[in-house]
Scaffold this active site. Structure first.
Site, PDB file in Angstrom:
ATOM      1  N   ALA A  65       0.834  -1.201   0.000  1.00 34.28           N
ATOM      2  CA  ALA A  65       0.000   0.000   0.000  1.00 34.28           C
ATOM      3  C   ALA A  65       0.868   1.251   0.000  1.00 34.28           C
ATOM      4  CB  ALA A  65      -0.918   0.006   1.217  1.00 34.28           C
ATOM      5  N   GLY A 109       0.613  -5.816   0.162  1.00 36.61           N
ATOM      6  CA  GLY A 109      -0.353  -5.912  -0.932  1.00 36.61           C
ATOM      7  C   GLY A 109       0.264  -6.359  -2.239  1.00 36.61           C
ATOM      8  N   GLU A 152       0.177 -10.037  -2.024  1.00 36.40           N
ATOM      9  CA  GLU A 152      -1.225 -10.459  -2.120  1.00 36.40           C
ATOM     10  C   GLU A 152      -1.697 -10.445  -3.568  1.00 36.40           C
ATOM     11  OE1 GLU A 152      -3.585  -9.278   1.843  1.00 36.40           O
ATOM     12  OE2 GLU A 152      -2.514  -7.576   0.981  1.00 36.40           O
ATOM     13  N   GLU A 208       2.549  -6.838   7.193  1.00 43.72           N
ATOM     14  CA  GLU A 208       1.609  -5.886   7.767  1.00 43.72           C
ATOM     15  C   GLU A 208       1.652  -5.815   9.290  1.00 43.72           C
ATOM     16  OE1 GLU A 208      -0.074  -6.780   3.694  1.00 43.72           O
ATOM     17  OE2 GLU A 208       0.959  -7.877   5.284  1.00 43.72           O
TER      18      GLU A 208
END
Length: 561
Positions: free
Chosen positions: A363, A408, A411, A431
């Site tokens: 992010a 992310g 992911e 995270e």
């Protein structure tokens, strides 16, 4: 005494000079002076005897009195505020007009001495450009316009216009306009230099079935384009060639034919430059690497052609932010995924980075820090939905991880069917270092890939592993030694996409569907899903083509039908 005063006044205002010549738009002071010390309650009037009402300007001791002023002088006249005290009764007239040419009379009326004419001033206003000069100017303009039209005619009808764009642009507009009224049943065909149909428009709608496969999903024309006469074509991922726009009548006669030559500039790299444009690969499968701070360049989508037709390369390009996921990137990726989903010609997708040493850093924390608390949840939900859509693409997806894939970024790679990394790439769901958890599918997809216990270990410890370790634990399918250009994983992904490309496209889609749905249910239900998917390939033309090719000992030519 009265006689002496009048004589003195007449001496002071005797102004019968020849006419003053002025030009339109100028300002001019009409002179008039006299002694006012003996006047009791004077009123000064400037007038024109040829007008009705004749008053140009009127002044009293209390100030201007303009209720009787002729409207053509409204807002254009003034006198000094102390005119009646000093005897300076000159009139300032602005923005002179041709109709101002006349004789102006300055007069004074007093309770003690009555009416007295103080003098006349003749004004002659001329055109700033005389008629003969205007006529000459018009003639010169006509000559210039005629010459321009002749030049335009020669350029428009006798030469091939050129359009130049920088390499890496997503789309270009090929201009083709006509002032001729075209019939509603006219047919418009755009072709390239190899005579391939780029776009076909007929009877008020596009004709994609007549379009060459190379250009499927890459072209767009305006709706109701015959009415304004704009036949321009928007083309995605342009390459050097000459395009021809031909308009046919219903009978097949050529009504109009125009060409546009497209040139794609390759920019040179300069030391210290903020952006650089360079080829990532040569030949088929070429991908453009482009660095820029412009948000429209955050994502580059390239539909490969030639032998690699059917392969789509999606390249993330946010060098200054290490490819971090922000609102704009999410929006652009949603659009790209939607376009790929609709395009039946796509057979595989490669997700990669156009920035050396980085896949995706997760992010965009700088943007996240500016978000209100109420905005964070919806943004994460949208990012999760994007990654879910990426995972639900019906064709095989390959993540080429040539650099760091964190949070992310990993992911996003986990949502792909296959992951390939370089041995130097770094991967991890980190995270928990920020006191949050993976929010875009990481807690669900990672355990399904490497097992629950190991996934918990990596997430709890926010551990980062390299490409070699990732392959050992099954996080990636292949770990390849990084090369000097930093794109080893991409090259291996391209090789794999080329292996997938010649296989039956409908069969590939059904196989992916059967695996994805079957792995989430018990074996009995999974077998039922497999049976349902198999039934979808039985009536296809591709299945018959495969049998014929096997019998004839040749390579099958599948069309996805």
């Amino acid at each position: 005494m009265k006689t002496l005063l009048v004589i003195l006044l007449l001496i002071n205002v005797s102004q019968h000079a020849s006419a003053v010549e002025l030009y339109e738009g100028d300002s001019f002071i009409l002179p008039c002076q006299y002694n006012t010390f003996a006047l009791t309650d004077p009123t000064v009037v400037w007038s024109r005897s040829d007008l009705s009402p004749p008053t140009v300007h009127q002044r009293q001791r209390q100030g201007d009195e303009l209720k009787d002023q002729n409207q053509r002088y409204s807002g254009r006249t003034s006198m000094k505020t102390d005119a009646l005290e000093t005897g300076e009764l000159s009139l300032n007239l602005t923005n002179l007009q041709l109709s101002d040419s006349a004789t102006y009379t300055c007069s004074v009326t007093d309770l003690r001495y009555g009416y007295m004419k103080l003098g006349d001033v003749q004004v002659q206003v001329k055109e700033r450009f005389p008629s003969w000069a205007k006529a000459l100017l018009v003639l010169l303009v006509l000559l210039v316009v005629s010459g321009g039209l002749l030049f335009h005619f020669c350029q428009y009808f006798m030469s091939v216009p050129q359009v130049e764009v920088d390499s890496g642009v997503e789309s270009v507009q090929l201009i083709c306009e006509t002032t001729v009224c075209l019939p509603k049943d006219a047919k418009v065909e755009w072709k390239d230099a190899n005579n391939r149909k780029v776009h076909v428009y007929e009877n008020g709608s596009d004709r994609p079935e007549e379009q060459d496969d190379k250009y499927n999903g890459l072209t767009k024309m305006k709706r109701n384009l015959l009415e304004p006469g704009d036949l321009s074509l928007t083309l995605k991922y342009p390459t050097d060639t000459t395009y021809t726009c031909t308009v046919y009548s219903r009978e097949g006669n050529i009504l109009m034919k125009k060409q546009v030559e497209l040139k794609v500039r390759v920019c040179q790299v300069e030391e210290g430059a903020e952006s650089v444009l360079c080829p990532r690969l040569n030949g088929h499968g070429a991908v453009t690497r482009y660095y820029s701070s412009d948000s429209k360049d955050d994502l580059h989508v390239r539909y490969l052609d030639g032998e690699d037709s059917g392969i789509v390369v999606v390249g993330i390009n946010r060098p200054k932010a290490k490819n971090a996921i922000n609102k704009n990137l999410v929006k652009m990726m949603f659009e790209a995924v939607e376009d790929i989903k609709k395009n039946k010609k796509v057979r595989s997708v490669i997700l990669c980075s156009l920035v050396p040493g980085i896949f995706c850093a997760g992010a965009d924390l700088k943007e996240r820090a500016k978000m209100h608390q109420s905005e964070v949840g919806p943004f994460v939900s949208k990012a999760r939905a994007l990654i879910t859509e990426l995972g639900n693409l019906p064709v095989p997806t390959i993540a080429a991880i040539d650099g760091a894939a964190l949070g992310g970024g990993l992911e996003m790679a986990l949502a792909c069917d296959i992951r390939i990394s370089s041995n130097t790439a770094k991967m991890g769901l980190v995270e928990t270092k920020l006191a949050i958890i993976p929010g875009a599918g990481g807690t669900q997809r990672l355990p399904r890939v490497i097992g629950v216990s190991l996934a918990k270990e990596l997430i709890f410890a926010a551990r980062v592993v390299d490409g070699t370790q990732a392959q050992q634990m099954g996080l990636v399918s292949h770990s390849v030694e990084q090369n000097n250009s930093g794109d080893a994983a991409y090259l291996r992904a391209l090789e794999l996409a080329r292996e997938i490309n010649p296989q039956g496209p409908i069969a590939i889609r059904m196989a992916k569907l059967a695996i994805n749905q079957g792995i989430e249910v018990d074996l009995s239900t999974g077998l039922a899903i497999e049976e349902a998917c198999y039934s979808q390939v039985i009536p296809t033309k591709d299945r018959l083509e495969g049998l014929s090719a096997f019998k004839e000992k040749r390579q099958p030519q599948y069309k996805g039908e």
